[in-house]
Design a protein around this motif. Structure first.
Motif, PDB file in Angstrom:
ATOM      1  N   MET A   1     -65.646  -7.028  18.624  1.00  0.00           N
ATOM      2  CA  MET A   1     -66.439  -7.394  17.459  1.00  0.00           C
ATOM      3  C   MET A   1     -66.456  -8.901  17.229  1.00  0.00           C
ATOM      4  SD  MET A   1     -67.793  -4.683  16.252  1.00  0.00           S
ATOM      5  CE  MET A   1     -68.284  -5.248  14.633  1.00  0.00           C
ATOM      6  N   ARG A   2     -65.388  -9.583  17.604  1.00  0.00           N
ATOM      7  CA  ARG A   2     -65.313 -11.029  17.372  1.00  0.00           C
ATOM      8  C   ARG A   2     -66.342 -11.775  18.196  1.00  0.00           C
ATOM      9  NH1 ARG A   2     -59.340 -13.135  17.952  1.00  0.00           N
ATOM     10  NH2 ARG A   2     -60.427 -15.045  17.328  1.00  0.00           N
ATOM     11  N   THR A   3     -66.731 -11.205  19.357  1.00  0.00           N
ATOM     12  CA  THR A   3     -67.717 -11.883  20.205  1.00  0.00           C
ATOM     13  C   THR A   3     -69.105 -11.889  19.574  1.00  0.00           C
ATOM     14  OG1 THR A   3     -68.167  -9.828  21.404  1.00  0.00           O
ATOM     15  CG2 THR A   3     -66.467 -11.283  22.293  1.00  0.00           C
ATOM     16  N   LYS A   4     -69.302 -11.082  18.531  1.00  0.00           N
ATOM     17  CA  LYS A   4     -70.591 -11.024  17.863  1.00  0.00           C
ATOM     18  C   LYS A   4     -70.676 -11.962  16.660  1.00  0.00           C
ATOM     19  CE  LYS A   4     -71.379  -6.235  19.280  1.00  0.00           C
ATOM     20  NZ  LYS A   4     -71.688  -4.845  18.835  1.00  0.00           N
ATOM     21  N   ASP A   5     -69.601 -12.686  16.365  1.00  0.00           N
ATOM     22  CA  ASP A   5     -69.625 -13.626  15.249  1.00  0.00           C
ATOM     23  C   ASP A   5     -70.586 -14.770  15.548  1.00  0.00           C
ATOM     24  OD1 ASP A   5     -67.788 -12.061  14.031  1.00  0.00           O
ATOM     25  OD2 ASP A   5     -66.057 -13.315  14.521  1.00  0.00           O
ATOM     26  N   LEU A   6     -71.183 -15.305  14.498  1.00  0.00           N
ATOM     27  CA  LEU A   6     -72.119 -16.409  14.656  1.00  0.00           C
ATOM     28  C   LEU A   6     -71.431 -17.641  15.225  1.00  0.00           C
ATOM     29  CD1 LEU A   6     -74.938 -17.592  14.209  1.00  0.00           C
ATOM     30  CD2 LEU A   6     -74.241 -18.176  11.873  1.00  0.00           C
ATOM     31  N   SER A   7     -70.194 -17.886  14.805  1.00  0.00           N
ATOM     32  CA  SER A   7     -69.460 -19.062  15.292  1.00  0.00           C
ATOM     33  C   SER A   7     -69.242 -19.000  16.797  1.00  0.00           C
ATOM     34  CB  SER A   7     -68.114 -19.175  14.580  1.00  0.00           C
ATOM     35  OG  SER A   7     -67.330 -18.012  14.803  1.00  0.00           O
ATOM     36  N   TYR A   8     -69.025 -17.780  17.322  1.00  0.00           N
ATOM     37  CA  TYR A   8     -68.830 -17.604  18.765  1.00  0.00           C
ATOM     38  C   TYR A   8     -70.062 -18.066  19.532  1.00  0.00           C
ATOM     39  CZ  TYR A   8     -68.462 -15.120  23.227  1.00  0.00           C
ATOM     40  OH  TYR A   8     -68.433 -14.801  24.550  1.00  0.00           O
ATOM     41  N   TRP A   9     -71.235 -17.629  19.089  1.00  0.00           N
ATOM     42  CA  TRP A   9     -72.466 -17.990  19.778  1.00  0.00           C
ATOM     43  C   TRP A   9     -72.822 -19.456  19.571  1.00  0.00           C
ATOM     44  CZ3 TRP A   9     -73.941 -14.993  23.435  1.00  0.00           C
ATOM     45  CH2 TRP A   9     -73.652 -13.630  23.380  1.00  0.00           C
TER      46      TRP A   9
ATOM     47  N   THR B   1     -73.422 -21.720  22.788  1.00  0.00           N
ATOM     48  CA  THR B   1     -74.795 -22.176  23.026  1.00  0.00           C
ATOM     49  C   THR B   1     -74.882 -23.434  23.891  1.00  0.00           C
ATOM     50  OG1 THR B   1     -75.582 -21.155  20.992  1.00  0.00           O
ATOM     51  CG2 THR B   1     -76.926 -22.919  21.917  1.00  0.00           C
ATOM     52  N   PRO B   2     -74.102 -24.497  23.624  1.00  0.00           N
ATOM     53  CA  PRO B   2     -74.210 -25.695  24.490  1.00  0.00           C
ATOM     54  C   PRO B   2     -73.908 -25.410  25.955  1.00  0.00           C
ATOM     55  CG  PRO B   2     -73.018 -26.210  22.482  1.00  0.00           C
ATOM     56  CD  PRO B   2     -73.165 -24.724  22.512  1.00  0.00           C
ATOM     57  N   VAL B   3     -72.900 -24.546  26.205  1.00  0.00           N
ATOM     58  CA  VAL B   3     -72.547 -24.210  27.584  1.00  0.00           C
ATOM     59  C   VAL B   3     -73.661 -23.402  28.245  1.00  0.00           C
ATOM     60  CG1 VAL B   3     -70.872 -23.041  29.054  1.00  0.00           C
ATOM     61  CG2 VAL B   3     -70.099 -24.235  27.000  1.00  0.00           C
ATOM     62  N   LEU B   4     -74.194 -22.431  27.520  1.00  0.00           N
ATOM     63  CA  LEU B   4     -75.289 -21.628  28.063  1.00  0.00           C
ATOM     64  C   LEU B   4     -76.525 -22.480  28.317  1.00  0.00           C
ATOM     65  CD1 LEU B   4     -75.005 -18.363  25.910  1.00  0.00           C
ATOM     66  CD2 LEU B   4     -74.406 -18.653  28.318  1.00  0.00           C
ATOM     67  N   PHE B   5     -76.810 -23.400  27.405  1.00  0.00           N
ATOM     68  CA  PHE B   5     -77.964 -24.287  27.572  1.00  0.00           C
ATOM     69  C   PHE B   5     -77.810 -25.156  28.816  1.00  0.00           C
ATOM     70  CE2 PHE B   5     -79.998 -28.429  26.867  1.00  0.00           C
ATOM     71  CZ  PHE B   5     -81.311 -28.022  26.694  1.00  0.00           C
ATOM     72  N   ALA B   6     -76.608 -25.718  28.997  1.00  0.00           N
ATOM     73  CA  ALA B   6     -76.354 -26.552  30.179  1.00  0.00           C
ATOM     74  C   ALA B   6     -76.439 -25.725  31.456  1.00  0.00           C
ATOM     75  CB  ALA B   6     -74.985 -27.223  30.066  1.00  0.00           C
TER      76      ALA B   6
ATOM     77  N   VAL C   1     -78.435 -25.314  36.238  1.00  0.00           N
ATOM     78  CA  VAL C   1     -78.152 -24.451  37.388  1.00  0.00           C
ATOM     79  C   VAL C   1     -79.226 -23.380  37.587  1.00  0.00           C
ATOM     80  CG1 VAL C   1     -76.491 -22.870  38.442  1.00  0.00           C
ATOM     81  CG2 VAL C   1     -75.677 -24.842  37.136  1.00  0.00           C
ATOM     82  N   ILE C   2     -79.387 -22.510  36.609  1.00  0.00           N
ATOM     83  CA  ILE C   2     -80.233 -21.330  36.795  1.00  0.00           C
ATOM     84  C   ILE C   2     -81.708 -21.705  36.929  1.00  0.00           C
ATOM     85  CG2 ILE C   2     -80.991 -19.162  35.756  1.00  0.00           C
ATOM     86  CD1 ILE C   2     -78.238 -18.927  34.480  1.00  0.00           C
ATOM     87  N   LEU C   3     -82.220 -22.543  36.028  1.00  0.00           N
ATOM     88  CA  LEU C   3     -83.635 -22.912  36.077  1.00  0.00           C
ATOM     89  C   LEU C   3     -83.997 -23.663  37.364  1.00  0.00           C
ATOM     90  CD1 LEU C   3     -86.304 -22.799  34.562  1.00  0.00           C
ATOM     91  CD2 LEU C   3     -85.691 -24.946  33.428  1.00  0.00           C
ATOM     92  N   PRO C   4     -83.230 -24.716  37.764  1.00  0.00           N
ATOM     93  CA  PRO C   4     -83.553 -25.379  39.044  1.00  0.00           C
ATOM     94  C   PRO C   4     -83.455 -24.443  40.243  1.00  0.00           C
ATOM     95  CG  PRO C   4     -82.104 -26.760  37.733  1.00  0.00           C
ATOM     96  CD  PRO C   4     -82.150 -25.430  37.053  1.00  0.00           C
ATOM     97  N   LEU C   5     -82.494 -23.511  40.215  1.00  0.00           N
ATOM     98  CA  LEU C   5     -82.364 -22.561  41.316  1.00  0.00           C
ATOM     99  C   LEU C   5     -83.594 -21.665  41.413  1.00  0.00           C
ATOM    100  CD1 LEU C   5     -80.680 -21.230  43.564  1.00  0.00           C
ATOM    101  CD2 LEU C   5     -79.649 -19.778  41.812  1.00  0.00           C
ATOM    102  N   GLY C   6     -84.069 -21.188  40.270  1.00  0.00           N
ATOM    103  CA  GLY C   6     -85.261 -20.340  40.265  1.00  0.00           C
ATOM    104  C   GLY C   6     -86.509 -21.088  40.708  1.00  0.00           C
TER     105      GLY C   6
END
Length: 286
Positions: free
Chosen positions: A1-9, A13-18, A23-28
């Protein structure tokens, strides 16, 4: 349940954005370009697997891939053996262990191009002078043949990465219970038996991490290859990263080079994932 907290996301977010942006977008996008006649500016027509078929029939590409695989095997073995040996030395009861840790780790702080030029001077000038002084012909003309160029790259890579891998092994060796070692010593186990049956199984997670890092780093090696041999003689020591770079920026075949890069990615990903899977199965939990 803690992974669904807003603070977690919010923190994630910065790590996922980077990750997506770098990585993912240039690879695609790069994978898509590999199926076209992309020239670096315009996408061109969609040609399917033509670039991939051409790459798999390219002798220079296959030779570079085979040379890179042989180099990676030799380097991974040497780096891990030397790194574990250094870790055992600096975790033993010697007064200068902190100084030795610093000395052994320092080569990893030097840039790849600088290291390449330093070792080029050592192999060409220092080895030649020693060979002339003692009449050893084998030490003269280093980097002038495929064999000496190969082992020159292996020596350079092992010298640079062994200290870094040493740090990983140190972290796990320090976590091994001293009671186990003392109990085995009291029971009459030799130093080799203590290492083989106690220390090595308990540092297996470090071996998994070290294998992953050394494999990925040796396969994608470029700057040391450029500075030390520049692929010579006659492209016989040209590693895969350099071959792909030359295809793109020397031959101006960007889509063709991108198809080689995708093949390169698949090979490295497959090898590293397989070794992680099998090494994980052999790990021992305390």
């Amino acid at each position: 349940m803690r992974t669904k907290d807003l603070s977690y996301w919010l923190f994630l977010t910065p790590v996922l954005f980077a990750l997506i942006t770098v990585v993912i977008l240039p690879l695609g996008v790069g994978t898509y370009y590999s199926f076209t006649e992309w020239n670096g500016i315009e996408t061109g027509d969609f040609i399917g697997f033509e670039n991939y078929i051409k790459a798999l029939q390219d002798e220079r590409f296959i030779d570079s891939l085979w040379f890179t695989i042989k180099f990676s095997i030799a380097s991974v073995i040497l780096i891990n053996v030397i790194g574990l040996s250094l870790a055992l030395i600096v975790t033993s009861k010697i007064k200068t262990n902190n100084l030795l840790r610093t000395v052994f780790f320092m080569p990893n702080l030097i840039g790849g191009l600088i290291l390449g030029f330093i070792w080029q001077f050592i192999f060409i000038r220092v080895f030649a002078n020693i060979g002339q002084a003692f009449g050893i012909e084998a030490m003269q003309g280093w980097l002038s043949t495929t064999t000496t160029g190969f082992w020159g790259l292996v020596i350079l890579m092992s010298w640079q990465m062994s200290g870094y891998i040493m740090v990983i092994y140190i972290a796990y060796l320090q976590g091994v219970s001293k009671d186990l070692i003392e109990a085995a010593h009291i029971d009459g186990a030799s130093a080799w038996q203590r290492f083989r049956h106690i220390l090595f199984p308990l540092v297996a997670p470090a071996f998994t991490v070290s294998m992953f890092l050394t494999l990925s780093n040796t396969f994608k090696l470029y700057d040391q290859n450029l500075a030390l041999t520049d692929g010579g003689p006659y492209n016989s020591t040209e590693m895969l990263a350099m071959e792909i770079y030359n295809t793109a920026f020397v031959q101006n075949s960007f889509a063709y080079a991108q198809s080689k890069a995708v093949i390169f990615f698949i090979v490295v990903a497959a090898i590293t994932l397989v070794q992680v899977y099998f090494n994980k199965k052999r790990e021992v939990q305390m």
